[in-house]
Design an enzyme around this catalytic site. Structure first.
Site, mmCIF file in Angstrom:
data_model
loop_
_atom_site.group_PDB
_atom_site.id
_atom_site.type_symbol
_atom_site.label_atom_id
_atom_site.label_comp_id
_atom_site.label_asym_id
_atom_site.label_seq_id
_atom_site.Cartn_x
_atom_site.Cartn_y
_atom_site.Cartn_z
ATOM 1 N N SER A 24 0.990 -1.150 0.070
ATOM 2 C CA SER A 24 0.221 0.010 0.531
ATOM 3 C C SER A 24 0.884 1.717 0.128
ATOM 4 O O SER A 24 1.840 1.153 -0.806
ATOM 5 C CB SER A 24 -0.711 -0.022 1.114
ATOM 6 O OG SER A 24 -1.718 0.795 0.980
ATOM 7 N N ASP B 191 -9.337 -4.452 -5.906
ATOM 8 C CA ASP B 191 -8.526 -4.022 -5.214
ATOM 9 C C ASP B 191 -9.515 -2.527 -5.214
ATOM 10 O O ASP B 191 -9.419 -1.336 -6.124
ATOM 11 C CB ASP B 191 -7.446 -3.043 -4.895
ATOM 12 C CG ASP B 191 -6.618 -2.063 -4.047
ATOM 13 O OD1 ASP B 191 -7.454 -2.146 -3.535
ATOM 14 O OD2 ASP B 191 -5.503 -3.021 -3.928
ATOM 15 N N HIS C 73 -7.691 -5.381 -1.535
ATOM 16 C CA HIS C 73 -6.449 -4.671 -0.573
ATOM 17 C C HIS C 73 -5.278 -5.085 -0.044
ATOM 18 O O HIS C 73 -3.736 -5.889 -0.376
ATOM 19 C CB HIS C 73 -6.457 -3.423 -0.350
ATOM 20 C CG HIS C 73 -5.734 -2.058 -0.426
ATOM 21 N ND1 HIS C 73 -4.857 -1.853 -1.600
ATOM 22 C CD2 HIS C 73 -5.054 -1.897 1.217
ATOM 23 C CE1 HIS C 73 -3.831 -1.687 -0.840
ATOM 24 N NE2 HIS C 73 -3.538 -0.670 0.327
#
Length: 738
Positions: free
Chosen positions: A611, A686, A718
């Protein structure tokens, strides 16, 4: 001599076999020398040998003397919800047992949400996650008096079901409309009728509010249960994002509203429904629609609602007091910042109606303040060059505030009490490391969750003075299991940043058989986003994968760069308008410092992150191409233009205002500088950091003629669920390329 392609393949296979034999030999040598085992990915991710136990389904009962938790019978697997005394630990009631919780053949869970007076419990089945905090499910009401079970509604699944204060009603959302079920008459009343997917949402949040303001249920009962205040989101002008879900012959095209930086947000309004009259009033939040309403909260007065109004730059926050009958508002307090204001749930209105308590960074560190209902400050309750990291609540009878802070160290967390007058501060936790608390309803007791580096979670019952009454969980079985493995100590140190005079907190795990006369490759783990911390004195799952990498001969390091949390507003907010610049400079500087250490092979330094950490890893392997040999980027943001409006504009403002802040710190901008080995990983579904980020990065690398590796997880969001597959792939990549 030029080798034919089949010769190249043969040599590549031979190299991998030699590497495997060397690692196997290293493992055997380790076992022979220490008599202890080496970790395996199967042990960690498949067998679950190192699962940390805790206390689950914890709920403090309203009398403040008891709590309930979920128990499992190891012999039968049956689940129970059991009530215990805080003081003695004696089990006083079995509230629920799964064997008796069936409705027309449907098995219900042995845990749920109590009504405030604890006569009823909401039980959820068929729970389907939507986004990070939202689910849709079928709810059942268990009546503790007669043991009856009743479905909340048989007209479709519900979201956000919530009891009224007296448990006579339950409000919920279905099909973007708000409903109220009268539990006495069975009447199901629809309060709104304009709800429409991807257009109007009543009583729930849109995607970006749920993700960035961290709440999903967007309706709230008044203290007397006679009114409901709720949000209405008009997201008609918000642009849609779509992605394919590969679930059938012709893939499903999933579309939802996702505002990107500089684009239109939902128009939000606040409404108050009166149950007796059936009328709804709209709260006056001003004519401006390009703004945020990050919170609403009833005061102790059931006719008064507090509304948070924030400008789009998120550097001005106003507290409005709304009259519940008319919707008219008055300004209570204005807070402003040169950068941004973080939103939390620390606002507490005092029951005497004389004031309120909240936390603020107004003096450079997050501290507790007491204000009067005239909006004037009464006093700063806590003070010092340290952060209040959680406000647990206020014992108004004893006039004490309970909170968590990083006073001892930014790496640690402790529990404290202090009087409303700001005197008599007392530390209630006595173990060094990370402590968190769940207090009883009357603040007579608290459950302390403690861990430290090398110390798995310990759960204790403490009285309000901090004295330990008994231990609920000490993870002794896990400790015994871990004692069979050769694990290295997690060391804490400080590393120079790219800015003179600023030292960065870091941790290091060396190989168990570390020899200072040898040189080792370094594998760095990074997150690095605003206010985050990877360097804390906590269990963190034992860092077992990093321990595994250390056993394979790597020094594993994590560094909290400038912009991270626990060290005050100045340190956290210095990356404002330039996300990625200082953070990357610090990670490069840390790698360069490590390369100067006598035991480090400076030609073999790699980095990994997910991320925001994937964003950082991508910048490090490009901007830091001369320093990093390998990088693994999971679900990275590769341009802040692709991320959501609330998060991104909080730190960068809009692209129209800050073009360089967006583009000059994008890994895409530096794709042509890649020299090392780069692995790019992303889930195709995602909804948070879109797959678009990795597609655009890949395109930039291809256009620049750069070779790299990539892997996509079909239909994954995600957080990739296939941890064994994921960690095997990353491990193999590091072993082969670092």
């Amino acid at each position: 001599m030029r080798l034919r392609p089949n010769f190249r393949k043969t040599i590549s296979i031979m190299k991998k076999k030699i590497l495997t034999l060397l690692l196997a030999g290293s493992s055997c040598a380790l076992f022979a020398q220490t008599g202890k085992k080496e970790l395996s990915l199967e042990d960690i991710y498949v067998e679950g040998k190192f699962r940390t136990e805790s206390v689950y389904g914890l709920n403090s009962m309203k009398d403040g003397k008891h709590f309930s938790s979920v128990e499992r019978d190891p012999a039968t697997g049956e689940m129970y919800l059991v009530q215990y005394e805080y003081q003695t630990g004696k089990a006083t009631d079995t509230i629920l047992r799964s064997a008796s919780l069936k409705y027309e053949g449907i098995q219900l869970p042995a845990s749920g949400t109590f009504s405030s007076e604890e006569s009823k419990i909401l039980l959820k089945t068929d729970v389907e996650p939507i986004y990070r905090r939202s689910t849709i499910e079928n709810n059942f009401i268990y009546d503790r008096k007669d043991g009856s079970i009743t479905p909340l509604s048989e007209k479709g699944r519900q979201k956000y079901a919530n009891f009224s204060p007296d448990a006579s009603r339950v409000a919920f959302v279905r099909d973007n409309n708000l409903f109220i079920k009268n539990l006495k008459t069975g009447e199901e009343k629809q309060i709104t009728s304009d709800g429409k997917y991807n257009h109007i949402i009543n009583g729930g949040t849109d995607w970006v509010y749920e993700e960035e303001f961290e709440f999903a249920r967007a309706f709230f009962w008044s203290p007397d249960g006679k009114k409901i205040a709720y949000y209405k989101f008009n997201e008609s002008e918000v642009k849609q994002y779509n992605f394919a879900v590969y679930d059938q012959l012709y893939p499903t095209d999933y579309r939802y509203k996702y505002p990107k930086p500089g684009e239109a947000n939902s128009v939000v309004s606040i409404h108050i429904y009166d149950l007796e009259s059936g009328k709804t009033v709209k709260a006056d939040i001003g004519e401006e629609t390009n703004q945020y309403i990050p919170r609403i909260k009833w005061t102790q007065n059931p006719s008064q609602l507090c509304i948070f109004r924030m400008n789009r730059h998120q550097n001005k926050l106003e507290y409005l007091l709304a009259d519940a009958a008319s919707g008219q508002t008055r300004l209570l307090l204005t807070r402003e910042s040169d950068t941004y204001i973080s939103i939390n749930d620390d606002l507490h209105f005092l029951s005497d109606g004389e004031g309120f308590v909240f936390t603020s960074e107004r003096n450079g560190y997050n501290h507790i303040y007491l204000y009067g209902m005239d909006g004037e400050i009464i006093r700063q309750v806590t003070d010092g060059s340290w952060e209040v990291t959680a406000l647990y609540g206020i014992d108004e009878e004893r006039k004490l505030i309970y909170f968590q802070s990083a006073e001892n160290s930014p790496l640690q967390r402790d529990i404290y009490s202090i009087s409303l007058k700001g005197t008599g501060k007392k530390k209630l936790s006595d173990r060094e490391g990370s402590n968190d608390a769940v207090f009883s309803a009357d603040f007579s007791y608290f459950i302390n969750y403690h861990s430290a580096a090398g110390v798995p979670t310990i759960v204790t019952v403490n009285n309000r003075k901090g004295e330990v009454l008994r231990t609920l969980e000490d993870n002794s079985t896990l400790k015994e299991t871990l004692s069979d493995y050769d694990l290295a100590e997690k060391e804490f140190l400080q590393i120079p940043s790219a800015e003179d005079g600023i030292m960065l907190n870091a941790w290091m795990i060396r190989p168990p058989d570390f020899d200072p006369s040898k040189k080792y490759p370094v594998f760095m783990y990074v997150y690095g986003g605003p206010g985050s911390q990877t360097v804390t004195d906590s269990w963190a799952g034992g860092d077992l994968w990093y321990q595994l990498m250390a056993q394979k001969g790597y020094i594993v390091v994590s560094v909290d760069n400038r912009g991270t949390g626990g060290r005050g507003a100045e340190f956290k907010k210095m990356t404002y308008l330039n996300l990625g610049k200082m953070e990357t400079e610090d990670q490069i500087a840390a790698a360069e410092w490590l390369a100067t250490q006598s035991y480090v092979d400076g030609s073999r330094i790699g980095i990994y992150g997910w991320s925001y950490g994937g964003y950082m890893a991508s910048l490090c392997i490009t901007r830091g191409a001369e320093v990093f040999k390998a990088a693994v980027a999971g679900a990275p943001v590769t341009s802040w233009r692709f991320y959501d409006s609330i998060y991104t504009e909080r730190y960068l403002r809009t692209p129209q205002e800050n073009e360089d802040g967006y583009d000059l710190n994008s890994p895409i901008h530096y794709a042509d500088q890649l020299k090392g080995n780069y692995l790019l990983i992303h889930g195709t579904a995602d909804d948070n950091v879109h797959f678009q980020n990795s597609v655009e990065m890949a395109e930039a690398l291809v256009k620049a003629g750069k070779q790299f590796q990539s892997f996509f997880y079909p239909n994954e969001h995600h957080g990739v669920r296939y941890r064994y597959h994921l960690q095997t792939m990353i491990t193999d990549f590091i072993l082969e390329n670092l």
